[in-house]
Write a protein that holds these residues in place. Structure first.
Motif, PDB file in Angstrom:
ATOM      1  N   TYR A 107      20.959  46.808  34.045  1.00  0.00           N
ATOM      2  CA  TYR A 107      20.582  47.821  33.547  1.00  0.00           C
ATOM      3  C   TYR A 107      21.074  49.144  34.266  1.00  0.00           C
ATOM      4  O   TYR A 107      21.416  50.126  33.556  1.00  0.00           O
ATOM      5  N   LEU A 108      21.368  49.067  35.546  1.00  0.00           N
ATOM      6  CA  LEU A 108      21.692  50.252  36.132  1.00  0.00           C
ATOM      7  C   LEU A 108      23.022  50.518  35.941  1.00  0.00           C
ATOM      8  O   LEU A 108      23.445  51.662  35.918  1.00  0.00           O
ATOM      9  N   ALA A 109      23.926  49.711  35.850  1.00  0.00           N
ATOM     10  CA  ALA A 109      25.368  49.638  35.291  1.00  0.00           C
ATOM     11  C   ALA A 109      25.588  50.451  34.029  1.00  0.00           C
ATOM     12  O   ALA A 109      26.670  50.996  33.992  1.00  0.00           O
ATOM     13  N   ASN A 110      24.589  50.495  33.253  1.00  0.00           N
ATOM     14  CA  ASN A 110      24.847  51.406  32.098  1.00  0.00           C
ATOM     15  C   ASN A 110      25.174  52.747  32.258  1.00  0.00           C
ATOM     16  O   ASN A 110      25.795  53.541  31.482  1.00  0.00           O
ATOM     17  N   ILE A 111      24.263  53.297  33.359  1.00  0.00           N
ATOM     18  CA  ILE A 111      24.562  54.807  33.579  1.00  0.00           C
ATOM     19  C   ILE A 111      25.241  54.901  34.963  1.00  0.00           C
ATOM     20  O   ILE A 111      26.022  55.723  35.094  1.00  0.00           O
ATOM     21  N   ARG A 112      25.464  53.854  35.831  1.00  0.00           N
ATOM     22  CA  ARG A 112      26.180  54.047  36.982  1.00  0.00           C
ATOM     23  C   ARG A 112      27.298  53.044  36.926  1.00  0.00           C
ATOM     24  O   ARG A 112      27.154  51.870  37.398  1.00  0.00           O
ATOM     25  N   SER A 113      28.346  53.738  36.428  1.00  0.00           N
ATOM     26  CA  SER A 113      29.606  53.065  35.959  1.00  0.00           C
ATOM     27  C   SER A 113      30.349  52.630  37.574  1.00  0.00           C
ATOM     28  O   SER A 113      31.213  51.566  37.116  1.00  0.00           O
ATOM     29  N   LYS A 114      30.303  53.137  38.393  1.00  0.00           N
ATOM     30  CA  LYS A 114      30.879  52.839  39.597  1.00  0.00           C
ATOM     31  C   LYS A 114      30.298  51.238  40.044  1.00  0.00           C
ATOM     32  O   LYS A 114      30.980  50.647  41.007  1.00  0.00           O
ATOM     33  N   ILE A 115      29.139  50.930  39.846  1.00  0.00           N
ATOM     34  CA  ILE A 115      28.829  49.453  40.049  1.00  0.00           C
ATOM     35  C   ILE A 115      29.154  48.538  39.147  1.00  0.00           C
ATOM     36  O   ILE A 115      28.930  47.307  39.190  1.00  0.00           O
ATOM     37  N   VAL A 140      25.032  46.116  46.915  1.00  0.00           N
ATOM     38  CA  VAL A 140      25.087  47.070  45.507  1.00  0.00           C
ATOM     39  C   VAL A 140      23.729  48.110  45.823  1.00  0.00           C
ATOM     40  O   VAL A 140      23.927  49.253  45.428  1.00  0.00           O
ATOM     41  N   LEU A 141      22.865  47.560  46.112  1.00  0.00           N
ATOM     42  CA  LEU A 141      21.649  48.333  46.085  1.00  0.00           C
ATOM     43  C   LEU A 141      21.687  49.159  47.400  1.00  0.00           C
ATOM     44  O   LEU A 141      21.296  50.511  47.278  1.00  0.00           O
ATOM     45  N   ARG A 142      22.412  48.859  48.437  1.00  0.00           N
ATOM     46  CA  ARG A 142      22.595  49.865  49.716  1.00  0.00           C
ATOM     47  C   ARG A 142      23.758  50.959  49.184  1.00  0.00           C
ATOM     48  O   ARG A 142      23.612  52.216  49.412  1.00  0.00           O
ATOM     49  N   TYR A 143      24.613  50.575  48.434  1.00  0.00           N
ATOM     50  CA  TYR A 143      25.477  51.707  47.865  1.00  0.00           C
ATOM     51  C   TYR A 143      24.687  52.581  47.103  1.00  0.00           C
ATOM     52  O   TYR A 143      25.010  53.913  47.075  1.00  0.00           O
ATOM     53  N   LEU A 144      23.655  52.060  46.050  1.00  0.00           N
ATOM     54  CA  LEU A 144      22.986  52.939  44.989  1.00  0.00           C
ATOM     55  C   LEU A 144      22.210  53.966  46.052  1.00  0.00           C
ATOM     56  O   LEU A 144      22.004  55.270  45.717  1.00  0.00           O
ATOM     57  N   LYS A 145      21.728  53.431  47.171  1.00  0.00           N
ATOM     58  CA  LYS A 145      20.873  54.319  48.104  1.00  0.00           C
ATOM     59  C   LYS A 145      21.700  55.536  48.577  1.00  0.00           C
ATOM     60  O   LYS A 145      21.243  56.581  48.683  1.00  0.00           O
TER      61      LYS A 145
END
Length: 193
Positions: A107-115, A140-145
């Motif tokens: 779900y996050l990858a729809n807006i966060r293309s880098k993941i 990946v969660l740590r990267y999003l942080k």
């Protein structure tokens, strides 16, 4: 001055569409969009931004990672010895928690293309995840942080120029020897796919 006229004309057209939809479906206009489906929206004269800062913070809290150190990349891309495969790590007793984590990340990858690449890679192991796969998902969660406020920005100053990029890596998958291809398209400076 032309921008002001164009803006007024657009608002008249938007209102006409709202009126038409209201006649058909009895819709309700609840004001300017700020938060919807765990996506935050912000407008300015420069453009329109979509991001998921609040949702990322909720996930970090759910996984007890608010105090963890952030990561600079979604995956460790540096060496072939760190590549994930079906045989990497010890198989998890159940795949439920891993599937849950990957669902959130998709779900996050729809807006966060880098993941997108990392999530796509981790999605390959939904059937038989291991502890290494789960650990990579948490990375990946740590990267999003480290990048909570990043998202998609759609500029108001677009001349409708479409720019596309693609990349491929032949026979790179260690399990199937399949090639990996990816692409992205921008409408001037705004990522659209």
């Amino acid at each position: 001055m032309d921008d002001l006229v164009l803006s007024e004309n657009c608002m008249v057209e938007i209102q006409a569409i709202k009126d038409y939809l209201h006649k058909l479906f009895q819709i309700k206009d609840i004001s300017e969009l700020k938060y919807f489906l765990r996506i935050e929206f912000a407008r300015s004269r420069e453009g329109f931004e979509m991001y998921q800062r609040k949702y990322c913070l909720e996930l970090l809290e759910d996984y007890g990672m608010l105090a963890d150190k952030s990561a600079t990349t979604p995956m460790n891309y540096s060496s072939h010895s760190n590549q994930l495969s079906k045989s990497t790590g010890t198989r998890l007793e159940t795949n439920t928690e891993y599937r849950r984590l990957i669902g959130y990340l998709l779900y996050l990858a729809n807006i966060r293309s880098k993941i997108s690449y990392a999530v796509s890679k981790l999605s390959q192991f939904l059937k038989c995840p291991t502890d290494k796969h789960f650990k990579a998902g948490l990375r990946v969660l740590r990267y999003l942080k480290s990048s909570l406020a990043q998202g998609l920005f759609f500029s108001t100053k677009s001349d409708f120029e479409v720019i596309g990029y693609s990349d491929s890596n032949w026979a790179v998958c260690p399990n199937s020897r399949r090639s990996i291809t990816d692409y992205c398209f921008f409408l001037r400076t705004s990522l659209i796919t």
